[in-house]
Design a protein around this motif. Structure first.
Motif, short mmCIF file in Angstrom:
data_model
loop_
_atom_site.label_atom_id
_atom_site.label_comp_id
_atom_site.label_asym_id
_atom_site.label_seq_id
_atom_site.Cartn_x
_atom_site.Cartn_y
_atom_site.Cartn_z
N UNK A 1 0.84 -1.19 0.00
CA UNK A 1 0.00 0.00 0.00
C UNK A 1 0.87 1.24 0.00
N UNK A 2 0.56 2.17 -0.90
CA UNK A 2 1.36 3.38 -1.02
C UNK A 2 0.44 4.61 -0.98
N UNK A 3 0.11 5.10 0.23
CA UNK A 3 -0.66 6.34 0.31
C UNK A 3 0.18 7.52 -0.16
N UNK A 4 -0.46 8.47 -0.82
CA UNK A 4 0.23 9.65 -1.34
C UNK A 4 -0.55 10.91 -1.02
N UNK A 5 0.15 11.91 -0.52
CA UNK A 5 -0.45 13.22 -0.26
C UNK A 5 0.17 14.23 -1.23
N UNK A 6 -0.66 14.97 -1.90
CA UNK A 6 -0.21 15.94 -2.88
C UNK A 6 0.66 17.01 -2.23
N UNK A 7 1.85 17.20 -2.77
CA UNK A 7 2.77 18.24 -2.26
C UNK A 7 3.11 19.22 -3.38
N UNK B 1 5.14 14.31 -3.97
CA UNK B 1 4.16 13.75 -3.04
C UNK B 1 4.87 13.39 -1.73
N UNK B 2 4.09 13.38 -0.65
CA UNK B 2 4.53 12.78 0.60
C UNK B 2 4.01 11.35 0.58
N UNK B 3 4.89 10.40 0.85
CA UNK B 3 4.48 9.01 0.69
C UNK B 3 5.25 8.07 1.61
N UNK B 4 4.75 6.86 1.73
CA UNK B 4 5.41 5.77 2.47
C UNK B 4 4.81 4.49 1.92
N UNK B 5 5.35 3.35 2.32
CA UNK B 5 4.83 2.06 1.84
C UNK B 5 4.54 1.16 3.05
N UNK B 6 3.39 0.51 3.01
CA UNK B 6 2.95 -0.39 4.07
C UNK B 6 2.53 -1.73 3.46
N UNK B 7 2.53 -2.78 4.29
CA UNK B 7 1.97 -4.04 3.81
C UNK B 7 0.46 -4.05 4.05
N UNK B 8 -0.20 -5.10 3.66
CA UNK B 8 -1.66 -5.14 3.72
C UNK B 8 -2.19 -5.31 5.14
N UNK C 1 -1.65 2.40 -5.13
CA UNK C 1 -1.44 3.82 -4.88
C UNK C 1 -2.79 4.50 -4.64
N UNK C 2 -2.85 5.39 -3.66
CA UNK C 2 -4.12 6.05 -3.36
C UNK C 2 -3.86 7.36 -2.60
N UNK C 3 -4.90 8.18 -2.55
CA UNK C 3 -4.79 9.49 -1.93
C UNK C 3 -4.75 10.58 -2.97
N UNK C 4 -4.86 11.85 -2.54
CA UNK C 4 -4.91 12.95 -3.51
C UNK C 4 -3.60 13.12 -4.27
N UNK C 5 -2.50 12.60 -3.75
CA UNK C 5 -1.24 12.65 -4.48
C UNK C 5 -1.14 11.60 -5.56
N UNK C 6 -1.89 10.51 -5.41
CA UNK C 6 -1.84 9.42 -6.40
C UNK C 6 -2.61 9.78 -7.66
N UNK C 7 -3.59 10.66 -7.53
CA UNK C 7 -4.41 11.00 -8.69
C UNK C 7 -3.59 11.55 -9.85
N UNK C 8 -2.59 12.37 -9.53
CA UNK C 8 -1.79 12.98 -10.59
C UNK C 8 -0.68 12.06 -11.11
#
Length: 227
Positions: free
Chosen positions: A115-121, A126-133, A162-169
Motif C-alpha cells: 500500500x502506497x498512500x500519497x499526499x499531494x505536495x 508527493x509525501x508518501x510511504x509504503x505499508x503491507x496489507x 497507490x491512493x490518496x490525492x497525491x496518487x491522482x496525478x
C-alpha cells in the motif's frame, strides 16, 4: 470515547469513536474551510450522539505530513481541547492512518499487495510511504518527486496500490503493470479509529504543551506579488 480530527489535506473531518467503533462523523472536501467548520463539526457530532465534552477520554489527531495550514488548524484545535478538558493527546501519522483506511474500506488492499498512500505536495511531488496489507511499515515517510522510474525496483516483484490525492496525478506517469490505483479515496477522521484505540490502551500520549505537526519539509513562505 475518542474524538478524532483529520485536517492534513483538503478534507476537514471529525469523528467520534467508542471502544474502536465509530459513532458519528462529519466531513467536507473543500479547500480553505477548515478553520470555519472544524469546531462546528465537533459540536454537531457530540450533540448528535448526546455526548458531553467531559465524557471524552482522549483527542486523536492526524499529525502530518500534509498541508501546513490544515495541520496547524487541526492540531491547534486538538491541543486546545486537551488543555481545556485535561484529556490526553494522541497523534497518528497521516500516511499511516491512510493505510488503515484503505485496508478497512477497499477489497483491493487485501492479500499480497503493498500500500502506497500519497499526499499531494504540489507539482509532481508527493509525501508518501509504503505499508503491507496489515498496516506494517515497509518504507519510511519521504517527499518524492514522481517520474516514470519511481518505484521501479519494488514494482518488479510486488503489486503496489497507490491512493490518496497525491496518487491522482501519478496515474498517467506510473504505468508499470504492477501499479494499481484506488479511485475516490478521501482522507477521513474515521481512519484514525483503530490506531487511536491502540495508542490509548498503551497510553502512548503526546506532550500537549510541546507537540508540533509533522511537516516533513520546512515551511517556506512565498513572496507577495507586487500590486
Amino acid at each position: 470515547m475518542i474524538l478524532q480530527i483529520e485536517t492534513a489535506t483538503t478534507v476537514c473531518s471529525v469523528a467520534l469513536a467508542k471502544d474502536g467503533e465509530v459513532l458519528a462523523f462529519k466531513q467536507i472536501d473543500q479547500r480553505n474551510v477548515h478553520a470555519e467548520v472544524i469546531t462546528l463539526y465537533i459540536n454537531e457530532i457530540l450533540n448528535s450522539t448526546g455526548t458531553k465534552y467531559s465524557e471524552l477520554d482522549a483527542i486523536a489527531v492526524s499529525c502530518g505530513p500534509g498541508s501546513y495550514t490544515g495541520l496547524r488548524i487541526g492540531i491547534s484545535t486538538a491541543k486546545g481541547l486537551c488543555y481545556a478538558l485535561e484529556k490526553p493527546l494522541i497523534a497518528i501519522e497521516t500516511l499511516e492512518s491512510m493505510a488503515y483506511g484503505a485496508i478497512t474500506e477497499s477489497k483491493l488492499a487485501k492479500g499480497n499487495i503493498l500500500l502506497c498512500p500519497m499526499i499531494d505536495a504540489r507539482r509532481m511531488e508527493v509525501y508518501t510511504a509504503i505499508f503491507n496489507s496489515k498496516g506494517g511499515r515497509i518504507a519510511a515517510t519521504s517527499a518524492e518527486i514522481i517520474d516514470e522510474n519511481s518505484f521501479t525496483d519494488i514494482l518488479q516483484d510486488n503489486k503496489i496500490l497507490f491512493f490518496g490525492d497525491g496518487a491522482n496525478k501519478c496515474e498517467t506517469t506510473l504505468l508499470h503493470p504492477n501499479a494499481l490505483f484506488l479511485p475516490g479515496f478521501i482522507n477521513s477522521a474515521t481512519h484514525l479509529t483503530l490506531k487511536a484505540k491502540e495508542k490509548f490502551e498503551s497510553k502512548d500520549f503526546e506532550d500537549v504543551a510541546y507537540f508540533e505537526p509533522y511537516y516533513l519539509k520546512d515551511f517556506i513562505a512565498g513572496k507577495r506579488k507586487a500590486d
